[in-house]
Write a protein that holds these residues in place. Sequence first.
Motif, PDB file in Angstrom:
ATOM      1  N   TRP A 126       0.811  -1.216   0.000  1.00 22.85           N
ATOM      2  CA  TRP A 126       0.000   0.000   0.000  1.00 22.85           C
ATOM      3  C   TRP A 126       0.840   1.259   0.000  1.00 22.85           C
ATOM      4  N   VAL A 131      -2.061  -2.436  -4.571  1.00 20.17           N
ATOM      5  CA  VAL A 131      -3.031  -3.210  -3.817  1.00 20.17           C
ATOM      6  C   VAL A 131      -2.897  -4.656  -4.252  1.00 20.17           C
ATOM      7  N   HIS A 148     -11.101   4.029  -4.675  1.00 22.15           N
ATOM      8  CA  HIS A 148     -11.200   3.138  -3.525  1.00 22.15           C
ATOM      9  C   HIS A 148     -10.849   1.711  -3.918  1.00 22.15           C
ATOM     10  N   TRP A 154      -9.313  -4.547   4.276  1.00 22.30           N
ATOM     11  CA  TRP A 154      -9.274  -3.100   4.511  1.00 22.30           C
ATOM     12  C   TRP A 154      -9.800  -2.365   3.284  1.00 22.30           C
ATOM     13  N   LEU A 156      -9.249   0.865   1.149  1.00 22.22           N
ATOM     14  CA  LEU A 156      -8.123   1.786   0.951  1.00 22.22           C
ATOM     15  C   LEU A 156      -8.499   2.942   0.043  1.00 22.22           C
ATOM     16  N   TYR A 158      -6.354   6.624  -1.720  1.00 23.69           N
ATOM     17  CA  TYR A 158      -5.120   7.398  -1.893  1.00 23.69           C
ATOM     18  C   TYR A 158      -5.516   8.844  -2.164  1.00 23.69           C
ATOM     19  N   VAL A 173      -2.104   7.617   2.469  1.00 24.62           N
ATOM     20  CA  VAL A 173      -2.855   6.375   2.312  1.00 24.62           C
ATOM     21  C   VAL A 173      -3.826   6.286   3.484  1.00 24.62           C
ATOM     22  N   ALA A 175      -6.709   3.818   5.308  1.00 27.95           N
ATOM     23  CA  ALA A 175      -7.195   2.437   5.376  1.00 27.95           C
ATOM     24  C   ALA A 175      -8.237   2.344   6.485  1.00 27.95           C
TER      25      ALA A 175
END
Length: 193
Positions: A126, A131, A148, A154, A156, A158, A173, A175
């Motif tokens: 990550w 991913v 997403h 999780w 995630l 960015y 990042v 999460a």
Amino acid sequence: MMRRLVLFSITLALAALAGCTSVVPLPGGVRSYVDEVTLAGRLSVRYPVQGKTQSVQGKFLWNQRRDKTDIELYSPLGQTIARISIAPGLAMLEQSNGVRRQAVSPDDLTELALGWPLPVDGLRYWLQGFVRAPGGTLQAAMPEGQEHFESDGWQLSYPSWQASGDVAVPKRVDAVRDDITLRVVIDDWGDGN
């Protein structure tokens, strides 16, 4: 009066456009995943404890090699909270009070020792903007791409990127898993040479 309003609107639009031209665009490419990288930054975690939300902020140093990862966690003022060393089949954590623990899974070890989960297995990818899909393949996140992702249970995202040489790398990042929120800000990118 109407003329002044039109002139004001045009002036405001031109000022906005002029401001946009001063923004430096990110490079077009995203770096390739590398086994060796050194990163430094800040993190914050929100997690539940007995029905109440706790939060922790601090700094980190992430030193990743092909078969070993060393992580140092610091308080916001720079005092060492914990040192984590991960090698194949073994994770060790030493807290600032000298207590040492070890386990096979670094994720389980961090949750046991720190009271909150640090998804070390996922962060390996990550933090570099990748991913890991269920089959083990890596998918690159892009500054202008999908917002997403889901990885290792999780959610995630960015939210911001930065330039490192001629490629874009993550700046932040986020999460989320259940009631746990982890935010990582990367302040310093270095190749692990």
